[in-house]
Design a protein around this motif. Sequence first.
Motif, PDB file in Angstrom:
ATOM      1  N   GLU A  27       0.649  -1.451   0.020  1.00 29.99           N
ATOM      2  CA  GLU A  27       0.097  -0.110   0.080  1.00 29.99           C
ATOM      3  C   GLU A  27       0.862   1.266   0.064  1.00 29.99           C
ATOM      4  O   GLU A  27       0.417   2.275   0.217  1.00 29.99           O
ATOM      5  N   LEU A  28       2.171   1.090  -0.028  1.00 30.98           N
ATOM      6  CA  LEU A  28       3.116   2.107  -0.268  1.00 30.98           C
ATOM      7  C   LEU A  28       2.987   3.094   1.069  1.00 30.98           C
ATOM      8  O   LEU A  28       3.198   4.343   0.938  1.00 30.98           O
ATOM      9  N   ARG A  29       2.794   2.614   2.096  1.00 33.07           N
ATOM     10  CA  ARG A  29       2.629   3.581   3.348  1.00 33.07           C
ATOM     11  C   ARG A  29       4.087   3.683   3.943  1.00 33.07           C
ATOM     12  O   ARG A  29       4.501   2.812   4.815  1.00 33.07           O
ATOM     13  N   GLN A  30       4.941   4.623   3.288  1.00 36.79           N
ATOM     14  CA  GLN A  30       6.204   4.687   3.798  1.00 36.79           C
ATOM     15  C   GLN A  30       6.404   5.021   5.453  1.00 36.79           C
ATOM     16  O   GLN A  30       7.469   4.377   5.865  1.00 36.79           O
ATOM     17  N   SER A  31       5.760   5.510   6.093  1.00 35.39           N
ATOM     18  CA  SER A  31       5.974   5.933   7.282  1.00 35.39           C
ATOM     19  C   SER A  31       5.624   4.448   8.256  1.00 35.39           C
ATOM     20  O   SER A  31       6.295   4.466   8.895  1.00 35.39           O
ATOM     21  N   ASP A  32       4.655   3.766   7.907  1.00 38.35           N
ATOM     22  CA  ASP A  32       4.554   2.484   8.537  1.00 38.35           C
ATOM     23  C   ASP A  32       5.537   1.309   8.195  1.00 38.35           C
ATOM     24  O   ASP A  32       5.995   0.856   9.245  1.00 38.35           O
ATOM     25  N   VAL A  33       6.023   1.398   7.016  1.00 40.71           N
ATOM     26  CA  VAL A  33       7.068   0.565   6.607  1.00 40.71           C
ATOM     27  C   VAL A  33       8.484   0.675   7.664  1.00 40.71           C
ATOM     28  O   VAL A  33       8.918   0.202   8.416  1.00 40.71           O
ATOM     29  N   THR A  34       8.549   2.272   7.675  1.00 40.12           N
ATOM     30  CA  THR A  34       9.783   2.780   8.616  1.00 40.12           C
ATOM     31  C   THR A  34       9.421   2.265  10.140  1.00 40.12           C
ATOM     32  O   THR A  34      10.308   1.797  10.500  1.00 40.12           O
ATOM     33  N   GLU A  35       8.480   2.354  10.641  1.00 41.22           N
ATOM     34  CA  GLU A  35       7.974   2.053  11.817  1.00 41.22           C
ATOM     35  C   GLU A  35       8.188   0.601  12.088  1.00 41.22           C
ATOM     36  O   GLU A  35       8.697   0.113  13.222  1.00 41.22           O
ATOM     37  N   LEU A  36       7.704  -0.125  11.099  1.00 42.71           N
ATOM     38  CA  LEU A  36       7.676  -1.703  11.279  1.00 42.71           C
ATOM     39  C   LEU A  36       9.021  -2.154  11.390  1.00 42.71           C
ATOM     40  O   LEU A  36       9.588  -2.828  11.989  1.00 42.71           O
ATOM     41  N   LEU A  37      10.052  -1.568  10.244  1.00 44.06           N
ATOM     42  CA  LEU A  37      11.448  -1.995  10.314  1.00 44.06           C
ATOM     43  C   LEU A  37      12.074  -1.540  11.583  1.00 44.06           C
ATOM     44  O   LEU A  37      12.945  -2.571  11.899  1.00 44.06           O
ATOM     45  N   ALA A  38      11.679  -0.473  12.148  1.00 42.18           N
ATOM     46  CA  ALA A  38      12.498  -0.033  13.354  1.00 42.18           C
ATOM     47  C   ALA A  38      11.976  -1.014  14.603  1.00 42.18           C
ATOM     48  O   ALA A  38      12.920  -1.331  15.554  1.00 42.18           O
ATOM     49  N   ALA A  39      10.619  -1.428  14.521  1.00 45.86           N
ATOM     50  CA  ALA A  39      10.261  -2.372  15.577  1.00 45.86           C
ATOM     51  C   ALA A  39      10.918  -3.898  15.387  1.00 45.86           C
ATOM     52  O   ALA A  39      11.308  -4.276  16.588  1.00 45.86           O
TER      53      ALA A  39
END
Length: 345
Positions: free
Chosen positions: A150-162
């Motif tokens: 879904e190209l949700r960049q902010s969520d991708v960044t947050e999930l990778l950090a988690a």
Amino acid sequence: MFRILITDDEPMIRMGLAKMIKQAGLFDCEIRQAAHGEEALKVVEAFRPHILFTDIRMPTMDGIELCRRLSEQGSTMRIIVVSGYSDFEYARACMDYGVKRYLLKPVGRQELHELLLKLLATEEDKPTVSLVPVRELNDWAMRLEEAVWELRQSDVTELLAAWSGRYPAYSLMPEQTAELFQELLELIVARMNARGNGTMSTSCEINESASSKECFEELVNEIHTLMKTIKEKRSGKRKHPVEEAKAYLEKHLRREVSLDEIAAKLGLNPSYFSQLFKQTTGQTFIQYRIRSKMELAKRMLEQPGNRITDISYEVGYADHPHFTKTFKKITGLTPSEYRSKLGIE
């Protein structure tokens, strides 16, 4: 000796797959068969297979329910779903039960051979996933895949950090960490392809000697590449991969372009590209390459100034008799006969 179970309600498919596995000759194996999931569960209990090939749609108990039951039992066997292209949405449900590999019907010898080599390598290595809860790993893959798709960049960044804060808790050896990251990445790509588009791939092979930090950086880079690819596809900037492959082949007909070479150019897995090419064109890559070369030869033969031996070299055939034989097989005429038919002496 490897123990393999093949589950499919079509006896001919079971026997054909078993025969191809035996003919591959990669390892000693004992193969048993089951007609549906319920029968397979009984065989699993007594036979304890290392590898399971299963169809999706079967009577009595289908492949999805079979995978669910095995997951609940804590099975560590490698499961390969064999399905038709239209069954990918059903196959997607199996991912929650630890399935990571698929074969499209009809199964080709090349893709089966490559898959068996991969399975052989993973069986010989230390199994990482058994040290990490399968459902937990699948949950991470599901959340990351949805955010990437879904190209949700902010969520991708947050999930990778988690994720970067979670995986150290597994206390894995360096090579196990690399394998874990590779498993996560392949799960993400598999979930994308199970949506039905079937065109995503990863060429990333996370180095077993890499540090945890380097593994994480490779994962991040590959996920960004996947997002970029999705954007390109949706904006219409990128052609269908088979059309790109045809265009590349057309430019290089004068040499022997391999399937692996084009797959690498497209960033696709060779086995997947081989299946996609055949599904799209109705021909194998090699059949298409030969026909394209012969079409070029025909165009050159239509020019009286071109010598047949020179044309042979120009289309990549150093062996002139082999060129003549191939040309006749495709056109029904030898090069000389083709010219005579056109009135060219």
